[in-house]
Design a protein around this motif. Structure first.
Motif, PDB file in Angstrom:
ATOM      1  N   SER A 187       1.763  -2.680  -8.764  1.00 20.98           N
ATOM      2  CA  SER A 187       1.697  -2.753  -7.279  1.00 20.98           C
ATOM      3  C   SER A 187       0.334  -2.854  -7.070  1.00 20.98           C
ATOM      4  O   SER A 187      -0.091  -3.523  -5.934  1.00 20.98           O
ATOM      5  N   GLN A 188      -0.611  -2.574  -7.727  1.00 19.48           N
ATOM      6  CA  GLN A 188      -2.113  -2.973  -7.460  1.00 19.48           C
ATOM      7  C   GLN A 188      -2.313  -4.449  -7.524  1.00 19.48           C
ATOM      8  O   GLN A 188      -3.177  -4.863  -6.694  1.00 19.48           O
TER       9      GLN A 188
ATOM     10  N   GLN B 116       2.349   1.103 -11.820  1.00 20.61           N
ATOM     11  CA  GLN B 116       1.316   1.288 -10.811  1.00 20.61           C
ATOM     12  C   GLN B 116       0.323   0.174 -10.967  1.00 20.61           C
ATOM     13  O   GLN B 116      -0.274  -0.237  -9.834  1.00 20.61           O
TER      14      GLN B 116
ATOM     15  N   GLY C  61       0.792  -1.188   0.172  1.00 23.21           N
ATOM     16  CA  GLY C  61      -0.023   0.002  -0.185  1.00 23.21           C
ATOM     17  C   GLY C  61       0.742   1.194  -0.033  1.00 23.21           C
ATOM     18  O   GLY C  61       0.416   2.162  -0.665  1.00 23.21           O
ATOM     19  N   LEU C  62       1.912   1.163   0.807  1.00 25.23           N
ATOM     20  CA  LEU C  62       2.884   2.472   0.867  1.00 25.23           C
ATOM     21  C   LEU C  62       3.653   2.532  -0.485  1.00 25.23           C
ATOM     22  O   LEU C  62       3.685   3.834  -0.954  1.00 25.23           O
TER      23      LEU C  62
ATOM     24  N   GLN D 252       2.113   6.751  -7.323  1.00 26.70           N
ATOM     25  CA  GLN D 252       1.288   7.175  -8.027  1.00 26.70           C
ATOM     26  C   GLN D 252       1.798   8.817  -8.391  1.00 26.70           C
ATOM     27  O   GLN D 252       1.305   9.182  -9.375  1.00 26.70           O
ATOM     28  N   THR D 253       2.916   8.874  -7.940  1.00 24.98           N
ATOM     29  CA  THR D 253       3.577  10.348  -8.418  1.00 24.98           C
ATOM     30  C   THR D 253       4.700  10.073  -9.041  1.00 24.98           C
ATOM     31  O   THR D 253       5.274  11.119  -9.881  1.00 24.98           O
ATOM     32  N   THR D 254       5.439   8.986  -8.859  1.00 26.88           N
ATOM     33  CA  THR D 254       6.847   8.885  -9.394  1.00 26.88           C
ATOM     34  C   THR D 254       6.902   7.648 -10.407  1.00 26.88           C
ATOM     35  O   THR D 254       8.138   7.748 -11.180  1.00 26.88           O
TER      36      THR D 254
ATOM     37  N   ALA E  67       2.456   1.788  -3.457  1.00 26.99           N
ATOM     38  CA  ALA E  67       1.457   2.121  -4.480  1.00 26.99           C
ATOM     39  C   ALA E  67       1.135   3.686  -4.337  1.00 26.99           C
ATOM     40  O   ALA E  67       1.090   4.504  -5.357  1.00 26.99           O
ATOM     41  N   GLU E  68       1.374   4.163  -3.032  1.00 24.32           N
ATOM     42  CA  GLU E  68       0.976   5.584  -2.922  1.00 24.32           C
ATOM     43  C   GLU E  68       2.264   6.372  -3.319  1.00 24.32           C
ATOM     44  O   GLU E  68       1.997   7.267  -4.129  1.00 24.32           O
ATOM     45  N   GLU E  69       3.453   5.884  -3.368  1.00 23.95           N
ATOM     46  CA  GLU E  69       4.589   6.530  -3.795  1.00 23.95           C
ATOM     47  C   GLU E  69       4.794   6.436  -5.253  1.00 23.95           C
ATOM     48  O   GLU E  69       5.109   7.326  -5.956  1.00 23.95           O
TER      49      GLU E  69
END
Length: 233
Positions: free
Chosen positions: A49-50, A46, A31-32, A38-40, A34-36
């Motif tokens: 990771s999902q 992406q 989850g962490l 999202q922008t990089t 995936a958040e990272e």
């Protein structure tokens, strides 16, 4: 001295703990990540990771189902009885499965009375039953297909029906649908899983004093339904 049954249950509990601890860490780390990303990262990273998150959550669900079946078969599964607002529970379930419906372009039609009786039962377990039936309907309904959820009141309780326009089920296969680890031929070929969801649903419904059944014909879709009394026995 422990009996063989007690020893087996202790082994299963230990195994569950040993598997769940690292699995929880994997889900949190994914989850962490995936958040990272999202922008990089680009879209392909992406999606990867999902995929990790989705499959880890699936594994966690399978583990929970397996534990529930073991506990139920040994009489260890206990209901946490309380007043359950079934209308809120059902509408909440519809919200949970909304992303799955959108992903396959499916339509959900609901037919609920203005009010539903309060059920004396285990809300968490009953939510599991409804979610299982809805997930199965989504799984076996083609993209763009239709699913309906109907609830009707009876004098002593209520009936919940989930209908799909999927592949349908042959009569000779219907009798074993609610047995643990029993899966349809088409299910085994196309969809992963242990075949525990319907068996668990049956156990939970019957612990509430209700009954569950299926009506289906090949090529004409399926209707899974269960009756729930106002008061669990």
């Amino acid at each position: 001295m422990e009996t063989k049954e007690e020893e087996w249950l202790r082994f299963i509990d230990t195994l569950n703990h040993e598997l769940k601890t690292p699995l929880t860490s994997i889900i949190a780390a994914a989850g962490l990540l995936a958040e990272e990303l999202q922008t990089t990262a680009d879209e392909s990273c992406q999606k990867l990771s999902q995929t990790i998150i989705q499959n880890a959550n699936t594994l966690e669900t399978r583990l929970a189902e397996l534990m529930d079946i073991v506990k139920t078969g040994s009489g260890k599964l206990q209901l946490q009885l309380e007043p359950v607002d079934m209308k809120s529970l059902i509408l909440g379930t519809c919200m949970q499965i909304s992303p799955l419906l959108q992903g396959k372009g499916q339509n959900l039609n609901t037919d609920l009375p203005d009010s539903l009786p309060i059920i004396h039962g285990d809300g968490h377990r009953l939510e599991q039953v409804v979610l299982n039936l809805m997930n199965n309907a989504i799984k076996f309904t083609p993209e763009g297909g239709n699913i309906s959820l109907k609830v009707r009141k009876q004098d002593t309780g209520l009936v919940i029906e989930v209908h799909d326009n999927g592949i349908g089920i042959a009569r000779e296969e219907q009798a074993r649908l609610f047995q643990p680890y029993s899966r349809l031929t088409a299910d085994r070929q196309s969809h992963p899983g242990l075949g525990l969801g319907l068996a668990l649903a049956k156990q939970v419904v019957e612990l509430h004093g209700g009954k569950i059944w299926v009506e289906s014909e090949p090529g004409k879709g399926s209707t899974f339904a269960f009756f729930l009394p106002r008061h669990a026995i």
